[in-house]
Design a protein around this motif. Structure first.
Motif, PDB file in Angstrom:
ATOM      1  N   VAL A  59       6.751   6.454 -21.541  1.00 43.02           N
ATOM      2  CA  VAL A  59       5.562   7.311 -21.467  1.00 43.02           C
ATOM      3  C   VAL A  59       5.984   8.717 -21.888  1.00 43.02           C
ATOM      4  N   VAL A  60       5.351   9.218 -22.936  1.00 41.75           N
ATOM      5  CA  VAL A  60       5.663  10.543 -23.474  1.00 41.75           C
ATOM      6  C   VAL A  60       4.515  11.478 -23.144  1.00 41.75           C
ATOM      7  N   VAL A  61       4.856  12.655 -22.580  1.00 42.36           N
ATOM      8  CA  VAL A  61       3.854  13.640 -22.189  1.00 42.36           C
ATOM      9  C   VAL A  61       4.050  14.896 -23.043  1.00 42.36           C
ATOM     10  N   ASP A  62       3.050  15.240 -23.806  1.00 43.63           N
ATOM     11  CA  ASP A  62       3.078  16.446 -24.639  1.00 43.63           C
ATOM     12  C   ASP A  62       2.307  17.549 -23.915  1.00 43.63           C
ATOM     13  N   THR A  63       3.026  18.554 -23.429  1.00 41.26           N
ATOM     14  CA  THR A  63       2.407  19.652 -22.675  1.00 41.26           C
ATOM     15  C   THR A  63       2.455  20.956 -23.457  1.00 41.26           C
ATOM     16  N   ALA A  64       2.419  20.866 -24.771  1.00 38.99           N
ATOM     17  CA  ALA A  64       2.486  22.087 -25.585  1.00 38.99           C
ATOM     18  C   ALA A  64       1.297  22.999 -25.341  1.00 38.99           C
ATOM     19  N   SER A  65       0.184  22.453 -24.891  1.00 35.67           N
ATOM     20  CA  SER A  65      -1.002  23.276 -24.663  1.00 35.67           C
ATOM     21  C   SER A  65      -0.982  23.968 -23.308  1.00 35.67           C
ATOM     22  N   ALA A  66       0.035  23.716 -22.469  1.00 36.04           N
ATOM     23  CA  ALA A  66       0.105  24.336 -21.147  1.00 36.04           C
ATOM     24  C   ALA A  66       0.362  25.834 -21.255  1.00 36.04           C
ATOM     25  N   ALA A  67      -0.182  26.588 -20.318  1.00 43.10           N
ATOM     26  CA  ALA A  67      -0.036  28.046 -20.365  1.00 43.10           C
ATOM     27  C   ALA A  67       1.377  28.490 -20.028  1.00 43.10           C
ATOM     28  N   ASP A  68       2.024  27.790 -19.090  1.00 42.10           N
ATOM     29  CA  ASP A  68       3.381  28.160 -18.702  1.00 42.10           C
ATOM     30  C   ASP A  68       4.128  26.914 -18.257  1.00 42.10           C
ATOM     31  N   ALA A  69       5.378  27.112 -17.826  1.00 38.00           N
ATOM     32  CA  ALA A  69       6.218  25.996 -17.411  1.00 38.00           C
ATOM     33  C   ALA A  69       5.698  25.341 -16.146  1.00 38.00           C
ATOM     34  N   ASP A  70       5.118  26.122 -15.246  1.00 38.15           N
ATOM     35  CA  ASP A  70       4.599  25.527 -14.010  1.00 38.15           C
ATOM     36  C   ASP A  70       3.430  24.595 -14.284  1.00 38.15           C
ATOM     37  N   GLU A  71       2.567  24.985 -15.204  1.00 43.51           N
ATOM     38  CA  GLU A  71       1.447  24.125 -15.553  1.00 43.51           C
ATOM     39  C   GLU A  71       1.919  22.850 -16.253  1.00 43.51           C
ATOM     40  N   ALA A  72       2.947  22.990 -17.078  1.00 47.91           N
ATOM     41  CA  ALA A  72       3.508  21.811 -17.744  1.00 47.91           C
ATOM     42  C   ALA A  72       4.140  20.867 -16.731  1.00 47.91           C
ATOM     43  N   ARG A  73       4.855  21.450 -15.733  1.00 44.41           N
ATOM     44  CA  ARG A  73       5.469  20.617 -14.698  1.00 44.41           C
ATOM     45  C   ARG A  73       4.393  19.927 -13.862  1.00 44.41           C
ATOM     46  N   ALA A  74       3.305  20.602 -13.563  1.00 42.17           N
ATOM     47  CA  ALA A  74       2.226  19.995 -12.774  1.00 42.17           C
ATOM     48  C   ALA A  74       1.590  18.834 -13.533  1.00 42.17           C
ATOM     49  N   ALA A  75       1.396  18.993 -14.839  1.00 49.56           N
ATOM     50  CA  ALA A  75       0.829  17.909 -15.635  1.00 49.56           C
ATOM     51  C   ALA A  75       1.760  16.706 -15.670  1.00 49.56           C
ATOM     52  N   THR A  76       3.056  16.970 -15.801  1.00 52.50           N
ATOM     53  CA  THR A  76       4.023  15.874 -15.837  1.00 52.50           C
ATOM     54  C   THR A  76       4.072  15.146 -14.497  1.00 52.50           C
TER      55      THR A  76
ATOM     56  N   PRO B 114      10.718  12.090 -14.729  1.00 54.00           N
ATOM     57  CA  PRO B 114      10.616  12.505 -16.130  1.00 54.00           C
ATOM     58  C   PRO B 114      11.784  13.368 -16.559  1.00 54.00           C
ATOM     59  N   VAL B 115      12.111  13.271 -17.837  1.00 53.86           N
ATOM     60  CA  VAL B 115      13.146  14.093 -18.458  1.00 53.86           C
ATOM     61  C   VAL B 115      12.457  15.086 -19.379  1.00 53.86           C
ATOM     62  N   LEU B 116      12.699  16.381 -19.156  1.00 50.34           N
ATOM     63  CA  LEU B 116      12.026  17.419 -19.920  1.00 50.34           C
ATOM     64  C   LEU B 116      12.881  17.853 -21.103  1.00 50.34           C
ATOM     65  N   SER B 117      12.221  18.256 -22.154  1.00 49.58           N
ATOM     66  CA  SER B 117      12.914  18.813 -23.314  1.00 49.58           C
ATOM     67  C   SER B 117      13.375  20.233 -22.994  1.00 49.58           C
ATOM     68  N   PRO B 118      14.312  20.774 -23.771  1.00 52.13           N
ATOM     69  CA  PRO B 118      14.808  22.130 -23.476  1.00 52.13           C
ATOM     70  C   PRO B 118      13.729  23.192 -23.454  1.00 52.13           C
ATOM     71  N   ASP B 119      12.710  23.098 -24.300  1.00 48.45           N
ATOM     72  CA  ASP B 119      11.651  24.106 -24.317  1.00 48.45           C
ATOM     73  C   ASP B 119      10.503  23.771 -23.374  1.00 48.45           C
ATOM     74  N   GLN B 120      10.655  22.724 -22.561  1.00 47.08           N
ATOM     75  CA  GLN B 120       9.708  22.383 -21.501  1.00 47.08           C
ATOM     76  C   GLN B 120       8.322  21.983 -22.009  1.00 47.08           C
ATOM     77  N   ASP B 121       8.190  21.554 -23.270  1.00 48.22           N
ATOM     78  CA  ASP B 121       6.866  21.192 -23.782  1.00 48.22           C
ATOM     79  C   ASP B 121       6.697  19.688 -23.966  1.00 48.22           C
ATOM     80  N   THR B 122       7.727  18.918 -23.666  1.00 49.30           N
ATOM     81  CA  THR B 122       7.661  17.461 -23.799  1.00 49.30           C
ATOM     82  C   THR B 122       8.437  16.826 -22.657  1.00 49.30           C
TER      83      THR B 122
END
Length: 384
Positions: free
Chosen positions: A63-80, A99-107
């Motif tokens: 399962v791949v989660v693309d959080t590039a549209s998140a406003a910040d890292a906290d929002e991306a973590r909440a979505a994941t 989940p394993v996050l990418s270095p820039d926290q968007d995937t």
């Protein structure tokens, strides 16, 4: 055959129809290590993993989660985290890793292990359930969630192949009916040929399902594990058998049409065509059936499936459809078998396969008009 055409037709159609019934349960998939012989290291490893960690451990879902549209890292973590929670709540999921996050926290990537085997119908439903559940997560968080991995990819390919069968058959059979209509100058003969092909292919698929999905007579040819039929197999069988079936049809019916055009009665044309071309079709069918039957002894389940499907399809089509059903139908139709509407007769090109134009008298050439040369007296002047 011509003495009791209706009996021959009914018995052949009922027999092939009964053999084709298992084809209604056809399931498509891509073979994995579970379909290999138990003597191979791949199959032994598959069985050990299934016994130790569960059947779904051999077919995890990514399962791949693309959080590039998140406003910040906290929002991306909440979505994941919401994706992980939703996946774990889906029925049929044995476990889902962190989940394993990418270095820039968007995937983010996480792995979900089903409770069932990779090629089972329950796993297929599970993939659709996870994707359906992710639609709500995407609407709530704005993230894009994709379900992939080898198991999901195999399911998607099998569904695409299954969806393509009907358009594929429609195009192939439609073109065949059109070409046979041009060749035989008939409307009912091409329709009969197409329906007979569908009947023989359906019976062949019924044999494949009975042997490789249900396990009937599987021990006789060394089938150690039942499961879905390879997704590409129906298209291969249809394409190869269609070419052979139309060859047999042309061999038999072309001679019947030729005799009918040259004055023979419908019954005499059927007998003459069968007498002259039946042995050729029978010999060709025996050769091709023997060649395809040789594939059954191979160790690969894919090659075995192809051998069983092609051998049974050629045998059904040649000996039952072309040499039993086709003559019976032509005998029952009589002159109507060679009927063609006048509108089609005017539109379709006349390829003259039977050579009817060769028997027509050649018109005498018209005498060329002689023109007098300039300066020479005309014929009228000489007469005067």
């Amino acid at each position: 055959m011509l003495r009791r055409p209706l009996t021959v037709l009914v018995l052949a159609v009922i027999g092939l129809g009964a053999v084709a019934v298992p084809a209604l349960s056809l399931e498509l998939g891509l073979p994995g290590d579970e379909s290999k012989p138990v003597t191979t290291t791949e199959r032994r490893a598959y069985d050990l993993l299934s016994e130790g960690f569960g059947r779904g451990f051999n077919g995890p879902l990514t399962v791949v989660v693309d959080t590039a549209s998140a406003a910040d890292a906290d929002e991306a973590r909440a979505a994941t985290d919401l994706v992980l929670k939703t996946v774990r709540e889906v029925d049929g999921v044995a476990s889902a890793g962190a989940p394993v996050l990418s270095p820039d926290q968007d995937t983010a990537v996480l792995t979900a292990v089903p409770e069932t085997a990779p090629n089972s119908g329950e796993t297929k439903e599970l993939v659709h359930d996870i994707r359906h559940a992710m639609a709500g997560v995407e609407a709530e968080t704005g993230a894009v969630v994709l379900v992939t991995g080898r198991t999901a990819l195999n399911i998607d390919i099998s569904e695409a192949m299954s969806d393509a069968l009907v358009p594929y058959l429609t195009v192939v059979i439609g073109l065949a009916v059109l070409l046979l209509t041009v060749v035989f100058r008939s409307l009912l003969v091409p329709i009969k040929a197409a329906l007979g092909f569908l009947l023989s292919v359906g019976a062949a698929f019924g044999v494949v399902v009975a042997v490789f999905q249900w396990g009937w007579a599987g021990d006789l040819i060394g089938v150690e594990q039942t499961g879905p039929v390879m997704s590409l197999m129906p298209i291969l069988i249809i394409g190869i058998v269609f070419g052979l079936a139309m060859d047999y049809e042309v061999f038999l019916v072309a001679r019947m049409r030729e005799d009918y055009v040259h004055g023979a009665s419908p019954g005499e044309a059927v007998v003459s065509g069968f007498r002259h071309s039946g042995r050729v079709v029978a010999a060709a069918a025996v050769i091709m059936t023997s060649v395809f039957a040789g594939f059954i002894g191979m160790a690969s389940p894919t090659i075995q499936t192809m051998g069983v499907g092609l051998a049974s399809a050629v045998a059904f089509d040649a000996f039952l459809v072309r040499m039993a059903i086709a003559p019976a139908v032509l005998a029952l139709l009589g002159h109507r078998a060679w009927w063609l509407p006048r509108s089609l007769n005017r539109v379709l090109p006349n390829v003259d396969v039977e050579g009817r134009s060769l028997g027509r008298p050649v018109p005498a050439p018209r005498p060329e008009a002689r023109t007098p040369r300039r300066g020479c007296p005309s014929a009228g002047a000489e007469h005067r």
